[in-house]
Design an enzyme around this catalytic site. Structure first.
Site, PDB file in Angstrom:
ATOM      1  CB  CYS A   1      -2.763  -6.954   5.685  1.00 21.47           C
ATOM      2  SG  CYS A   1      -1.061  -7.456   5.927  1.00 21.47           S
ATOM      3  NE  ARG A  28      -3.258   0.288   2.935  1.00 18.15           N
ATOM      4  CZ  ARG A  28      -4.360   0.903   2.550  1.00 18.15           C
ATOM      5  NH1 ARG A  28      -5.147   0.348   1.668  1.00 18.15           N
ATOM      6  NH2 ARG A  28      -4.694   2.081   3.056  1.00 18.15           N
TER       7      ARG A  28
HETATM    8  N1  EPU Z   1      -8.897   4.488   6.849  1.00 16.34           N
HETATM    9  C1  EPU Z   1      -9.928   4.950   6.053  1.00 16.34           C
HETATM   10  N2  EPU Z   1      -9.607   5.670   4.931  1.00 16.34           N
HETATM   11  C2  EPU Z   1      -8.316   5.924   4.567  1.00 16.34           C
HETATM   12  C3  EPU Z   1      -7.259   5.467   5.396  1.00 16.34           C
HETATM   13  C4  EPU Z   1      -7.593   4.730   6.535  1.00 16.34           C
HETATM   14  O1  EPU Z   1     -11.105   4.727   6.343  1.00 16.34           O
HETATM   15  O2  EPU Z   1      -8.097   6.583   3.545  1.00 16.34           O
HETATM   16  C5  EPU Z   1      -9.226   3.688   8.040  1.00 16.34           C
HETATM   17  C6  EPU Z   1      -8.690   2.261   7.916  1.00 16.34           C
HETATM   18  O3  EPU Z   1      -9.574   1.445   7.164  1.00 16.34           O
HETATM   19  C7  EPU Z   1      -8.572   1.831   9.364  1.00 16.34           C
HETATM   20  C8  EPU Z   1      -8.185   3.150  10.061  1.00 16.34           C
HETATM   21  O4  EPU Z   1      -8.544   4.203   9.172  1.00 16.34           O
HETATM   22  O5  EPU Z   1      -9.821   1.392   9.856  1.00 16.34           O
HETATM   23  C9  EPU Z   1      -6.727   3.275  10.428  1.00 16.34           C
HETATM   24  O6  EPU Z   1      -5.925   3.029   9.276  1.00 16.34           O
HETATM   25  P1  EPU Z   1      -4.508   3.749   9.092  1.00 16.34           P
HETATM   26  O7  EPU Z   1      -4.587   4.677   7.951  1.00 16.34           O
HETATM   27  O8  EPU Z   1      -4.068   4.295  10.417  1.00 16.34           O
HETATM   28  O9  EPU Z   1      -3.604   2.509   8.706  1.00 16.34           O
HETATM   29  P2  EPU Z   1      -2.475   2.463   7.605  1.00 16.34           P
HETATM   30  O10 EPU Z   1      -1.692   3.709   7.581  1.00 16.34           O
HETATM   31  O11 EPU Z   1      -3.034   1.940   6.322  1.00 16.34           O
HETATM   32  C10 EPU Z   1      -0.590   1.617   9.201  1.00 16.34           C
HETATM   33  C11 EPU Z   1       0.247   0.389   9.286  1.00 16.34           C
HETATM   34  C12 EPU Z   1      -0.594  -0.770   9.767  1.00 16.34           C
HETATM   35  C13 EPU Z   1      -1.160  -0.413  11.134  1.00 16.34           C
HETATM   36  C14 EPU Z   1      -1.974   0.877  11.027  1.00 16.34           C
HETATM   37  C15 EPU Z   1      -2.519   1.347  12.364  1.00 16.34           C
HETATM   38  C16 EPU Z   1       1.837   0.773   7.545  1.00 16.34           C
HETATM   39  C17 EPU Z   1       2.380   0.377   6.217  1.00 16.34           C
HETATM   40  N3  EPU Z   1       0.794   0.088   7.970  1.00 16.34           N
HETATM   41  O12 EPU Z   1      -1.586   1.314   8.216  1.00 16.34           O
HETATM   42  O13 EPU Z   1       0.258  -1.878   9.884  1.00 16.34           O
HETATM   43  O14 EPU Z   1      -1.975  -1.458  11.593  1.00 16.34           O
HETATM   44  O15 EPU Z   1      -1.145   1.921  10.476  1.00 16.34           O
HETATM   45  O16 EPU Z   1      -1.500   1.674  13.228  1.00 16.34           O
HETATM   46  O17 EPU Z   1       2.359   1.674   8.190  1.00 16.34           O
HETATM   47  C18 EPU Z   1       0.889  -4.107   9.752  1.00 16.34           C
HETATM   48  O18 EPU Z   1       2.013  -3.708  10.070  1.00 16.34           O
HETATM   49  O19 EPU Z   1       0.586  -5.322   9.627  1.00 16.34           O
HETATM   50  C19 EPU Z   1      -0.138  -3.121   9.499  1.00 16.34           C
HETATM   51  C20 EPU Z   1      -1.332  -3.435   8.976  1.00 16.34           C
END
Ligand code: EPU
Length: 441
Positions: free
Chosen positions: A121, A97
């Site tokens: 994931c 992503r």
């Molecule tokens: N969300 C939305 N819209 C968006 C972006 C996010 O609705 O445009 C929602 C997501 O669906 C979720 C929530 O907001 O319900 C939080 O998502 P977030 O954006 O914080 O997650 P991310 O940036 O995509 C990163 C880590 C994840 C970790 C999360 C939360 C990376 C590459 N991934 O994901 O890590 O769980 O922050 O801390 O930095 C992992 O390491 O296995 C992993 C999934």
């Protein structure tokens, strides 16, 4: 054919493993190098697939990447940054992503960006609406096309007042990477403040950015016209460290995790201690062990930082199957992060998942169709089973369960684990696990 891991469980894991830079920081720091007018150096870089993917994507965009995997060092020179053919971006992105975070830096560097349909994931829908809205706020034009999204900013990116509906880690990073060189001031409210976000801010500050973080989840960025390179040592992977910690207690073992940082894991360490896990915190890492006797059940909710991190949840649930009583876990970050419990049930665990919020943290998923609360009764004897790795953290949790279980388990799809766990089979070997790996042919 995918690789198959055969595990003969029931052996306490014991020994020493080292964790290097965080999977959830390193790829973003690599992307930040695109914003500089000089080369950057990143240290403590792990050998994981997410780093390979971002390396390919940056090379495709003309960034010169020199990598010394053993030393864990990357040198990134963005001098010749250029546009890349969209079909090739697609081929290189794989299931990552991270490409969405290339948007701001690419627009600053070459005026446009193309983002292939994103993987990541299987833990819910994982939409990118916050990211696209943020880019539009900066003045970008977002054009959805078959196979991906094309983004341009004919008049450049301009600072904006942005409020996130949820403290999303990725959307906060999108703002930071877009605002650092945008014209004018950006004020972000409702920002994520995870240690990986703060480390990305440290990287940007080294490059010359002006960013201040306030106590109320507000981040203020004064755009500057030019940034230099950085020299940075990535913070340690607290999620990998927590995974080994859970493996130690679930297998009744004793693991010293070199590089684990107390400061970034305080919430986890409190929970681990309440569970009855043994802790010895040293300057160079943390020893996690089962001290003998019974483990205590827990009531737990995942949350944004400084709450209990969602990525710690799945490995800890395996440990909770060994606790003496009923534990309750309420997942409030992702709507669909209990799918992995199905395999645990087949291995003998007693876990029910519920649609209701079994907790008090305000949650976006309550009374909807999401099974986002789990009730775990223990202790239960786990026995070996066959399973397919569903996602990174759920998959590692399956491996922990198989290592704790009596008998033989066969895991397919183990390559997913390589996305975020460096040399995990070498580490399992060092800890005395009994397994065979039949590599992908
Ligand atoms: N969300 C939305 N819209 C968006 C972006 C996010 O609705 O445009 C929602 C997501 O669906 C979720 C929530 O907001 O319900 C939080 O998502 P977030 O954006 O914080 O997650 P991310 O940036 O995509 C990163 C880590 C994840 C970790 C999360 C939360 C990376 C590459 N991934 O994901 O890590 O769980 O922050 O801390 O930095 C992992 O390491 O296995 C992993 C999934």
């Amino acid at each position: 054919m995918s690789s198959v891991l055969t595990i003969r469980g029931g052996i306490p894991l014991s020994g020493r493993v080292a964790v290097r830079g965080a999977k959830n920081l390193v790829p973003k720091a690599m992307v930040a190098a695109l914003l500089g007018s000089a080369p950057s150096v990143l240290r403590n870089v792990p050998e994981i697939k997410d780093v390979d993917v971002v390396t390919s994507l940056l090379q495709l965009h003309g960034v010169k990447v020199d990598r010394d995997p053993t030393a864990g060092e990357l040198r990134l020179d963005p001098k010749a940054a250029t546009a890349a053919p969209s079909a090739e971006i697609d081929a290189h992105a794989g299931d990552s992503r991270i490409p969405i975070l290339l948007c701001g830096p690419l627009i600053h560097a070459i005026g446009e960006a193309f983002i292939p349909d994103l993987g990541g994931c299987r833990i819910g829908d994982r939409p990118i609406n916050y990211h696209l809205n943020v880019l539009r706020e900066f003045g970008a034009v977002v054009d959805k096309r078959p196979g991906g999204i094309s983004i341009s900013a004919p008049r450049g990116l301009h600072g904006a007042k942005i409020s996130l509906p949820y403290p999303s880690v990725g959307a906060t990073e999108q703002v930071l990477l877009s605002a650092a060189r945008a014209e004018g001031i950006t004020e972000l409210t409702g920002a994520a403040t995870e240690p990986e976000v703060i480390d990305l801010i440290a990287v940007l500050q080294k490059m010359g950015a002006l960013i201040s973080v306030q106590t109320d989840r507000t981040i203020r960025i004064e755009g500057v016209p030019e940034l230099g390179g950085y020299s940075h040592r990535a913070l340690a992977d607290r999620n990998e460290a927590a995974s080994w910690a859970s493996a130690a207690v679930a297998t009744r073992g004793d693991i010293f995790v070199e590089g684990a940082s107390q400061r970034d894991m305080m919430t986890f360490l409190n929970v681990y201690r309440k569970l009855g896990g043994g802790l010895q915190i040293e300057d160079d890492g943390i020893r996690f062990f089962h001290p003998g006797g019974k483990l205590s059940p827990l009531v737990l909710e995942t949350d944004v930082h400084p709450g209990f991190m969602t990525d710690w949840q799945q490995p800890l649930v395996v440990a909770l199957t060994q606790a003496d009583g009923v534990s309750i876990v309420h997942e409030t970050v992702y709507e669909n992060r209990f799918g992995f419990t199905e395999a645990l049930r087949r291995m003998g665990a007693t876990i029910q998942v519920h649609r209701e919020c079994l907790g008090s943290v305000p949650c976006r998923f309550g009374q909807r169709n999401f099974h986002h609360s789990a009730v775990i009764s223990g202790p239960t004897e786990l026995h070996g089973a066959d399973f397919d790795i569903p996602d990174l953290r759920g998959g590692f949790s399956h491996l922990i369960a198989a290592l704790a279980a009596e008998g033989v388990s066969r895991a397919t799809g183990v390559d997913i684990i390589k996305r975020g766990y460096e040399r995990f089979t070498d580490k399992l070997q060092a800890l005395g696990a009994d397994f065979d790996l039949e590599e992908d042919r």
